[in-house]
Design a protein around this motif. Structure first.
Motif, PDB file in Angstrom:
ATOM      1  N   ARG A 133       0.972  -1.431  -0.076  1.00 21.17           N
ATOM      2  CA  ARG A 133       0.062  -0.424  -0.137  1.00 21.17           C
ATOM      3  C   ARG A 133       0.835   1.314   0.054  1.00 21.17           C
ATOM      4  O   ARG A 133       0.478   2.191  -0.775  1.00 21.17           O
ATOM      5  CB  ARG A 133      -0.756   0.109   1.239  1.00 21.17           C
ATOM      6  N   ARG A 134       2.104   1.305   0.920  1.00 19.61           N
ATOM      7  CA  ARG A 134       2.797   2.484   0.954  1.00 19.61           C
ATOM      8  C   ARG A 134       3.634   2.726  -0.574  1.00 19.61           C
ATOM      9  O   ARG A 134       3.317   3.842  -0.994  1.00 19.61           O
ATOM     10  CB  ARG A 134       3.820   2.143   1.903  1.00 19.61           C
ATOM     11  N   GLN A 135       3.624   1.482  -1.057  1.00 18.71           N
ATOM     12  CA  GLN A 135       4.507   1.726  -2.180  1.00 18.71           C
ATOM     13  C   GLN A 135       3.745   2.322  -3.305  1.00 18.71           C
ATOM     14  O   GLN A 135       3.978   3.469  -4.016  1.00 18.71           O
ATOM     15  CB  GLN A 135       4.867   0.299  -2.759  1.00 18.71           C
ATOM     16  N   ALA A 136       2.228   1.867  -3.449  1.00 18.95           N
ATOM     17  CA  ALA A 136       1.348   2.463  -4.424  1.00 18.95           C
ATOM     18  C   ALA A 136       0.954   4.027  -3.948  1.00 18.95           C
ATOM     19  O   ALA A 136       0.903   4.767  -5.033  1.00 18.95           O
ATOM     20  CB  ALA A 136       0.145   1.602  -4.275  1.00 18.95           C
ATOM     21  N   GLU A 137       1.113   4.186  -2.650  1.00 23.94           N
ATOM     22  CA  GLU A 137       0.529   5.442  -2.413  1.00 23.94           C
ATOM     23  C   GLU A 137       2.035   6.376  -2.634  1.00 23.94           C
ATOM     24  O   GLU A 137       1.432   7.650  -3.054  1.00 23.94           O
ATOM     25  CB  GLU A 137       0.512   5.485  -0.633  1.00 23.94           C
ATOM     26  N   HIS A 138       3.020   6.069  -2.475  1.00 21.72           N
ATOM     27  CA  HIS A 138       4.143   6.895  -2.987  1.00 21.72           C
ATOM     28  C   HIS A 138       4.080   6.954  -4.366  1.00 21.72           C
ATOM     29  O   HIS A 138       4.233   8.145  -5.108  1.00 21.72           O
ATOM     30  CB  HIS A 138       5.576   5.987  -2.575  1.00 21.72           C
ATOM     31  N   MET A 139       3.801   5.856  -5.138  1.00 17.96           N
ATOM     32  CA  MET A 139       3.555   6.160  -6.674  1.00 17.96           C
ATOM     33  C   MET A 139       2.421   7.275  -7.065  1.00 17.96           C
ATOM     34  O   MET A 139       2.683   8.228  -7.805  1.00 17.96           O
ATOM     35  CB  MET A 139       3.119   4.922  -7.443  1.00 17.96           C
ATOM     36  N   ARG A 140       1.401   7.270  -6.284  1.00 21.07           N
ATOM     37  CA  ARG A 140       0.446   8.273  -6.695  1.00 21.07           C
ATOM     38  C   ARG A 140       0.898   9.549  -6.116  1.00 21.07           C
ATOM     39  O   ARG A 140       0.777  10.568  -7.178  1.00 21.07           O
ATOM     40  CB  ARG A 140      -0.837   7.878  -5.770  1.00 21.07           C
ATOM     41  N   LEU A 141       1.647   9.645  -5.168  1.00 19.65           N
ATOM     42  CA  LEU A 141       2.275  11.059  -4.911  1.00 19.65           C
ATOM     43  C   LEU A 141       3.175  11.547  -5.680  1.00 19.65           C
ATOM     44  O   LEU A 141       3.005  12.717  -6.016  1.00 19.65           O
ATOM     45  CB  LEU A 141       2.751  10.797  -3.186  1.00 19.65           C
ATOM     46  N   GLY A 142       3.670  10.614  -6.205  1.00 16.55           N
ATOM     47  CA  GLY A 142       4.852  11.098  -7.050  1.00 16.55           C
ATOM     48  C   GLY A 142       4.349  11.544  -8.492  1.00 16.55           C
ATOM     49  O   GLY A 142       4.761  12.500  -9.008  1.00 16.55           O
ATOM     50  N   LEU A 143       3.258  10.587  -8.876  1.00 20.67           N
ATOM     51  CA  LEU A 143       2.843  11.114 -10.152  1.00 20.67           C
ATOM     52  C   LEU A 143       2.068  12.449 -10.147  1.00 20.67           C
ATOM     53  O   LEU A 143       2.154  13.113 -10.889  1.00 20.67           O
ATOM     54  CB  LEU A 143       1.658  10.002 -10.426  1.00 20.67           C
ATOM     55  N   GLN A 144       1.214  12.845  -8.982  1.00 18.04           N
ATOM     56  CA  GLN A 144       0.623  14.010  -8.817  1.00 18.04           C
ATOM     57  C   GLN A 144       1.792  15.103  -8.802  1.00 18.04           C
ATOM     58  O   GLN A 144       1.510  16.067  -9.185  1.00 18.04           O
ATOM     59  CB  GLN A 144      -0.138  14.023  -7.471  1.00 18.04           C
ATOM     60  N   VAL A 145       2.753  14.931  -8.186  1.00 18.42           N
ATOM     61  CA  VAL A 145       3.752  16.067  -8.162  1.00 18.42           C
ATOM     62  C   VAL A 145       4.452  16.146  -9.466  1.00 18.42           C
ATOM     63  O   VAL A 145       4.422  17.403  -9.897  1.00 18.42           O
ATOM     64  CB  VAL A 145       4.876  15.672  -7.074  1.00 18.42           C
ATOM     65  N   MET A 146       4.444  15.102 -10.057  1.00 21.20           N
ATOM     66  CA  MET A 146       4.805  15.163 -11.577  1.00 21.20           C
ATOM     67  C   MET A 146       3.945  15.835 -12.268  1.00 21.20           C
ATOM     68  O   MET A 146       4.434  16.712 -13.085  1.00 21.20           O
ATOM     69  CB  MET A 146       5.204  13.787 -12.198  1.00 21.20           C
ATOM     70  N   GLU A 147       2.806  15.707 -12.144  1.00 14.14           N
ATOM     71  CA  GLU A 147       1.758  16.360 -13.050  1.00 14.14           C
ATOM     72  C   GLU A 147       1.894  17.817 -12.746  1.00 14.14           C
ATOM     73  O   GLU A 147       1.445  18.639 -13.455  1.00 14.14           O
ATOM     74  CB  GLU A 147       0.351  15.630 -12.809  1.00 14.14           C
ATOM     75  N   ILE A 148       1.896  18.063 -11.545  1.00 14.86           N
ATOM     76  CA  ILE A 148       1.848  19.631 -11.012  1.00 14.86           C
ATOM     77  C   ILE A 148       2.971  20.531 -11.706  1.00 14.86           C
ATOM     78  O   ILE A 148       2.816  21.476 -12.180  1.00 14.86           O
ATOM     79  CB  ILE A 148       1.884  19.906  -9.705  1.00 14.86           C
ATOM     80  N   VAL A 149       4.217  19.417 -11.736  1.00 20.02           N
ATOM     81  CA  VAL A 149       5.424  20.219 -12.393  1.00 20.02           C
ATOM     82  C   VAL A 149       4.988  20.632 -14.139  1.00 20.02           C
ATOM     83  O   VAL A 149       5.514  21.545 -14.553  1.00 20.02           O
ATOM     84  CB  VAL A 149       6.730  19.571 -12.060  1.00 20.02           C
ATOM     85  N   GLN A 150       4.662  19.389 -14.438  1.00 21.35           N
ATOM     86  CA  GLN A 150       4.330  19.257 -15.993  1.00 21.35           C
ATOM     87  C   GLN A 150       3.407  20.406 -15.971  1.00 21.35           C
ATOM     88  O   GLN A 150       3.765  20.779 -17.306  1.00 21.35           O
ATOM     89  CB  GLN A 150       3.698  17.871 -16.318  1.00 21.35           C
ATOM     90  N   ASN A 151       2.566  20.654 -15.553  1.00 21.05           N
ATOM     91  CA  ASN A 151       1.528  21.839 -15.992  1.00 21.05           C
ATOM     92  C   ASN A 151       2.029  22.837 -15.761  1.00 21.05           C
ATOM     93  O   ASN A 151       1.831  23.915 -16.378  1.00 21.05           O
ATOM     94  CB  ASN A 151       0.361  21.498 -14.910  1.00 21.05           C
ATOM     95  N   SER A 152       3.153  23.306 -14.658  1.00 17.23           N
ATOM     96  CA  SER A 152       3.567  24.307 -14.588  1.00 17.23           C
ATOM     97  C   SER A 152       4.971  24.723 -15.680  1.00 17.23           C
ATOM     98  O   SER A 152       5.073  26.027 -15.997  1.00 17.23           O
ATOM     99  CB  SER A 152       4.102  24.831 -13.192  1.00 17.23           C
TER     100      SER A 152
END
Lengths: 761, 526
Positions: free
Chosen positions: A426-445
């Motif tokens: 679960r932790r691993q999946a959560e980290h992946m989601r977190l990372g993905l969302q951070v990545m998307e924020i950066v991508q959008n900016s």
């Protein structure tokens, strides 16, 4: 078997043949054990419960997302319906009052939007009733809108349509099967069928509404929902609109159309005459649908930190979703089907028992241990242990481990390991989601957001999700880091503000865990010199951008931090102990269930009947390890060994374009004759071998009869046999006909046409 | 004198003196206006009480069964309103015996006769001297021919059949000889033909629709002063301009009123804005009137010329409703200062966004199916083998080149390409077969890998027999992009379809799915 007796009854023109009892479906799955070699007793049922829990959680989430997606449109439609006859929405100076019509177009299907609209209408009612009645639910509360539903199947003609329209309001029954009119405060004598107004007369509706106005002023809106609007009879609908427009000043009707055609080019404009369109005040809105919705739902269900699905989708299922939705049809319904099937298949695996807990259906840990220590569960334990050892070998050396005896764990140790693995996964999946969302924020900016909801764009985004699941993001991270290095002070600041906002919005636990990142962001933000925040767009000389000397090193620092952060967060999910309990992984999606090819399957089955039956058995049993499956895939069957319909079909495949039915029958009879002889011979042989044991004689006779024709005992028997052959031929022929392999022509009564050609063997 | 005044005078004279039993009013241009005129005649006669008139106005569309016609007619003639409390019963004759008059035409005649008795009694009580008439007006009478053709004769002979002073008036935009029953079963009517309405009459009518300002306007879209009485003069000028622009396309007063209602709020807004500015600057309301000088008026007219054309283009085919259009076309504040500014681009009715909307809402496979359907509907079935047949040696397709073959000469008949003749129907099997070729040639490399298919073409073969394709065809039929020509309830035949997209759309879809030139696949390229 009453139907067989009916066969002899000449007065019967139609006989129903009941399905054979052994072919009927058996819903009882209590003793169904697909994997006896590695399952615990009753495991299947327990896993079904786990499936139900996991699926329900996922389904509720999807429903909530869809609700949210629909909300703006639902609000718009509900407001429109409410105010359709208010002065606000009628333009002064129009030559005559128009019929308000609002079409909800959802190409590709959005089955929920209409339900949500109706729900919203009801809610507004309740809200207003609550205000009026100071919060207490009153049976005499007056609705602001009364809804009636029309379906094309009930309204084949104008009379049917008008009847459905009028009685939909006038003879309403509410849920408790009472006359709904009494709730509205209406009383009336019983109408007589002959001397009262006809029930398809709009005058009846007018009379009803006039009476309603006496008890409730202003009266409610009369909302008519036309389901599957494209299926209605076009002329009838146009006449109905005309009739309604004649009475619209007395009846506040509002029509709500459920359209499956796109809003542009519009179905209404292409089919209705201009004179009808001129009667309507038409508005067509497009419901959210298509690939964009699918992407949104997937993203928010499986890639959002706010929600944690019990079972994560693996790359194989995601691949299938992307392929199916881009190629065939993109709708939430399809998506739900796919996810549900994937979940169902996932929970076939015995180990998925541990998806939610380690209790194995009992109330306490002790109970679970007791179940595991039963001798029947040894297979299961053995399998679990092998799996754990296998995963342990693949684990990197420096990975943290639970402090148990890994080589010879006790049953309770095993359960501990499972719990620990669940947390890890679960932790691993959560980290992946977190990372993905951070990545998307950066991508959008770093990139200018493109507004176009282009197919290819959405498709790209979906594919990206798939790559994230596979952990293939190195390239993207590098590109992002490069882009960050080039950012100006203002943009850097914006980016950091956004990231900070995101981390602040996380739940308490995660926020705590991400303490370091937050501190880093805040600290870096303060390092950006204030003068570089001045907007560089005001710069009059764009060729020579004034870069503050403090910015490039800062940007590099941020880029490096981000690269490291993302690389630690986004890792492949198919690693770790027992990872595939919480991830569907690379298990291929059973696409045949969703998108089968019935005709080739039937043809293959007809050509190779034993293989079809055998593979079905193999599918139901464990991969051929159990006894009782009498199936040898390599064995070629003789023609006479096949079932009747297959014999007939073999001959069919060999025939020309047209088949002479008599010739067909002759060849069939020949095959059956061989069959009879062979079977008879086999019977004789077995009889003989039995008798040989007793007497030790008859070898000579057996040799003798091998090439001897076996005739009939009597003339009567032969006749009976002939009738039987005919009956079997007709039965098989009809079955082929029923399956659409035969086309009858009127030109030659004794010939039929083939409908299938060129079948590869 | 307008055409309707002529009609009114004629009709009121007829009714007041001795009416013929059957009058036929033919108005090809606007039946609604004609009906309104007849109604106002009846109203006038009733008010003037020259004769006692009992009258029923029916509609050929609303009364789609005989029973509805009888019920509506008798209730109206007897001035009876069915009410809900008493079970919505119809007028049941003077004796209140609960008689039934709607069973068949005989019943109806009985109903009319008892009505006559009732009216005779009333007449003797009230006003024995005035004459007494019954009038049955049927609008859209031509629709009776479709629904109840056998009633037409009886309705036209009502006076004969009932022995009453009853006049049947038919209103229709068809002529009598187009709907009259055969063999002269009906008597010849008294004809009244209404000529097309003139410009002056139209403008008068439109001006009379100017909303009454005594009713306060409560509308979020338009300003409350939009229909101020003092602006009526400007409105009349506006109507004149509007008529000038729209009359080549439509002279229907209803349509013009519709366009005017949508355009006027925007047209008058600069005037109102200017006035408000003056008031804000300190002038009193009375001081700043609504008068608009000649100069600004001409300027406004010039400015709005193109915008009225836009309104016509959008509103006449009802692409949007007047309200929506008025909302989205309110001119900006500074419109008068930017006289040369062109109308905003969104006003133009551009087909391109329509297509992008469609092309986004359907899937890739749907586009393949539609292109295949287009080809199946355009190419003759006999050409399929030559166009799509692929032998082992991959020989070149032979196709008729150079477009249409024109045989000008003795026969004189010019062969028109199928593309212009409209789509031909094709069976589902043919569609699927063409789809298979298209998929094999244009889709094969975009598929996910499937190692289980070994024979070339096997993947496509399986693909086109999958359920998703069939359900897609059904879905496209529901979306009206394919038309099913065979009845849905006949399962034993292969369903027939017809393509519902045009050449241009097919071309766009073909490009989207990677077929660079759809002409290559057409038997008779454009």
């Amino acid at each position: 078997m009453t139907s067989l007796q009916d066969l002899h009854d000449p007065t019967k023109t139609c006989i129903t043949l009941e399905a054979r009892e052994d072919l009927s479906d058996n819903d009882d799955y209590s003793d169904y054990e697909p994997f006896p070699s590695r399952d615990i007793p009753g495991g299947y049922e327990l896993r079904l419960k786990a499936y139900h829990q996991a699926w329900q959680k996922c389904l509720n989430r999807v429903k909530a997302i869809v609700h949210e997606l629909n909300a703006p449109l639902v609000h718009k439609v509900a407001t429109y319906v409410e105010g359709a006859h208010s002065e606000d929405s009628i333009l002064p100076g129009l030559p005559y009052p128009e019929v308000p019509v609002i079409g909800i177009s959802a190409p590709g299907g959005n089955s929920t939007i209409l339900a949500h609209v109706l729900e919203a209408l009801e809610m507004q009612d309740n809200a207003s009733a609550a205000v009026l009645n100071t919060g207490r639910h009153d049976r005499t509360s007056k609705p602001k809108a009364i809804v009636s539903h029309l379906h094309p199947s009930n309204c084949p003609s104008l009379t049917g349509l008008m009847k459905a329209l009028v009685t939909g309001f006038v003879d309403r029954q509410d849920e408790e099967d009472e006359d709904a009119d009494e709730n509205l405060g209406l009383t009336s004598k019983k109408r007589k069928a002959t001397t009262s107004l006809a029930n398809y007369d709009i005058g009846l509706l007018v009379a009803w509404y006039t009476a309603l106005l006496k008890v409730q002023d202003p009266g409610p809106q009369l909302v008519v929902v036309l389901h599957d609007f494209e299926q209605f009879n076009v002329t009838a609908i146009q006449d109905m609109f005309y009739i309604c427009s004649q009475h619209i000043h007395r009846l506040p009707l509002v029509f709500l159309l459920e359209l499956s055609s796109p809003s542009n080019p519009s179905y209404l404009h292409s089919t209705f005459t201009r004179s009808t369109l001129a009667l309507l005040c038409l508005q067509i809105v497009s419901a959210p649908s298509g690939l964009e919705v699918v992407r949104e739902v997937i993203h928010k269900t499986f890639f959002d930190v706010e929600f944690e699905p019990d079972v994560m989708l693996g790359p194989a299922v995601l691949d299938y979703i992307i392929e199916y939705t881009t190629r065939h049809s993109a709708s939430v319904d399809i998506l739900l089907n796919v996810i549900q099937l994937a979940y169902l298949k996932h929970f076939e695996e015995p180990l998925t028992l541990f998806t939610h807990d380690t209790l194995i259906g009992s109330r306490s840990k002790k109970g679970a241990l007791a179940i595991l220590q039963r001798p029947e569960s040894f297979h299961f334990l053995d399998f679990l242990l092998t799996r754990i050892w296998h995963d342990l070998d693949n684990l990197p050396e420096d990975a943290p481990r639970l402090d148990v005896d890994w080589q010879q764990p006790s049953a309770s140790d095993l359960l501990k390991i499972v719990t620990w693995a669940r947390e890890g996964s679960r932790r691993q999946a959560e980290h992946m989601r977190l990372g993905l969302q951070v990545m998307e924020i950066v991508q959008n900016s770093v990139t200018t957001p493109s507004k176009s909801k282009d197919h290819s764009n959405v498709e790209e985004k979906l594919t990206k999700l798939n790559e994230v699941v596979r952990g293939r993001v190195g390239k993207d991270i590098k590109a992002l880091a490069l882009a960050i290095r080039k950012l100006s002070g203002k943009h850097l600041n914006d980016l950091l503000v956004k990231l900070h906002e995101f981390f602040q919005s996380l739940n308490t636990r995660l926020r705590h865990e991400e303490e370091l990142s937050r501190t880093y962001i805040v600290a870096t933000k303060f390092q950006i010199p204030a003068e570089s925040l001045e907007d560089d767009e005001t710069d009059t000389v764009p060729d020579v951008p004034k870069v503050h000397p403090a910015i490039p090193p800062l940007a590099t620092g941020i880029a490096e931090w981000l690269t490291e952060y993302l690389e630690t967060k986004i890792v492949r999910l198919d690693h770790g102990i027992l990872w595939d309990i919480w991830n569907t992984g690379m298990t291929p999606f059973p696409s045949e269930l969703l998108n089968p090819a019935p005709r080739p399957t039937i043809i293959t089955a007809l050509l190779n009947p034993y293989e079809a039956v055998g593979s079905q058995k193999v599918l139901l049993q464990e991969q051929g390890n159990e006894g009782g499956v009498d199936f040898d895939p390599d064995r070629q069957h003789e023609l006479w060994e096949l079932p009747d319909i297959s014999i007939l079909f073999r001959r069919y495949m060999e025939a020309g374009k047209r088949i002479n039915v008599f010739d067909w029958y002759e060849s069939f009879a020949l095959a059956l004759e061989t069959q009879r002889q062979r079977l008879r011979k086999r019977e004789l042989q077995s009889q003989r071998s039995r008798s040989r044991k007793g007497k030790g004689k008859g070898k000579q006779r057996a040799n003798h009869s091998d090439d001897e024709e076996i005739g009939f005992d009597s003339k009567e028997d032969e006749e009976k046999w002939n009738v039987q052959v005919q009956a079997r031929f007709i039965s098989a022929l009809h079955e082929l006909d029923f399956m659409g392999f035969i086309k009858h022509t009127n030109r030659k009564a004794d010939h039929v046409m083939r409908t299938v050609y060129d079948i590869p063997n | 004198m307008s055409e309707y005044e002529y009609l009114s005078r004629q009709l009121s004279n007829l009714i007041a003196y001795y009416p013929p039993p059957f009058i036929f009013i033919h108005d090809p241009s606007n039946l609604r206006q004609c009906g309104l005129a007849v109604q106002s005649v009846i109203q006038d006669i009733r008010e003037a009480s020259v004769v006692t008139l009992s009258c029923a106005i029916l509609d050929g569309i609303s009364c789609f069964t005989p029973r509805l016609l009888y019920d509506t007619a008798l209730n109206q003639l007897a001035d009876w309103t069915p009410d809900w409390e008493s079970g919505c019963s119809n007028w049941a004759g003077p004796s209140d015996l609960g008689q039934r008059f709607n069973e068949n035409f005989d019943g109806f005649i009985h109903g009319l006769k008892s009505l006559k008795t009732q009216l005779a009694q009333e007449k003797s009580k009230e006003n024995p001297r005035t004459e007494y008439r019954t009038l049955l007006v049927v609008q859209h009478a031509d629709r009776l021919k479709e629904n109840m053709s056998d009633l037409i004769v009886s309705l036209t002979r009502l006076a004969e059949l009932t022995q009453m002073d009853i006049t049947t008036v038919f209103l229709s935009n068809l002529r009598w000889d187009q709907m009259k029953p055969s063999l002269g079963a009906s008597p010849e009517p008294y004809y009244i033909d209404v000529a097309p309405i003139t410009k002056e009459a139209t403008l008068d009518r439109l001006a009379s629709l100017y909303p009454d300002s005594s009713v306060p306007l409560n509308n979020e879209v338009i300003s409350p002063e939009t229909y101020h009485p003092e602006l009526k003069q400007l409105y009349i000028h506006f109507l004149d301009t509007l008529y000038g622009i729209c009359s080549p396309f439509t002279t229907d007063p209803d349509e013009l009123a519709y366009i005017a209602a949508a355009r006027w709020p925007g047209f008058v807004k600069p005037v109102l804005d200017g006035r408000r500015e003056l008031i804000d600057a300190g002038h009193s309301e009375e001081e700043v009137g609504f008068r608009v000088g000649l100069e600004p008026r001409l300027q406004l007219t010039k400015l709005f010329n193109a915008r009225i054309t836009d309104a016509l283009h959008t509103l006449y085919p009802r692409h949007t409703s007047a309200l929506e259009w008025a909302k989205s076309n309110i001119p900006s504040e500074d419109i008068l200062t930017h006289v040369s500014a062109k109308p905003p681009a969104q006003m133009k009715n551009d087909p391109a966004p329509q297509l992008s909307d469609l092309s986004q809402s359907i899937s890739r496979m749907a586009k393949f199916i539609l292109v295949a359907a287009f080809l199946a509907s355009t190419n003759p079935a006999k050409s399929d083998l030559r166009m799509f047949g692929r032998g082992p040696d991959e020989r070149k397709r032979k196709r008729r080149r150079g477009g249409t073959v024109r045989r000008i000469g003795k026969s004189g008949a010019v062969k028109i390409p199928q593309r212009l003749l409209g789509p031909i129907a094709f069976p589902l099997d043919r569609l699927i077969a063409i789809l298979g070729v298209l998929l094999e040639e244009n889709d094969a490399d975009k598929r996910p890998p499937a190692p289980e298919y070994t024979i070339p073409g096997e993947y496509t073969e399986m693909e086109i027999s999958r359920v998703a394709i069939y359900s897609q065809v059904v879905e496209l039929t529901e979306m009206d992009l394919l038309h099913r020509t065979s009845p849905a309830d006949r399962l034993e035949i292969s369903p027939m379809f017809r393509c519902g997209i045009t050449y241009n759309v097919a071309q766009i879809f073909a490009t989207e799915i990677g077929i660079s030139n759809i002409h290559e696949l057409m038997w008779e390229p454009a």
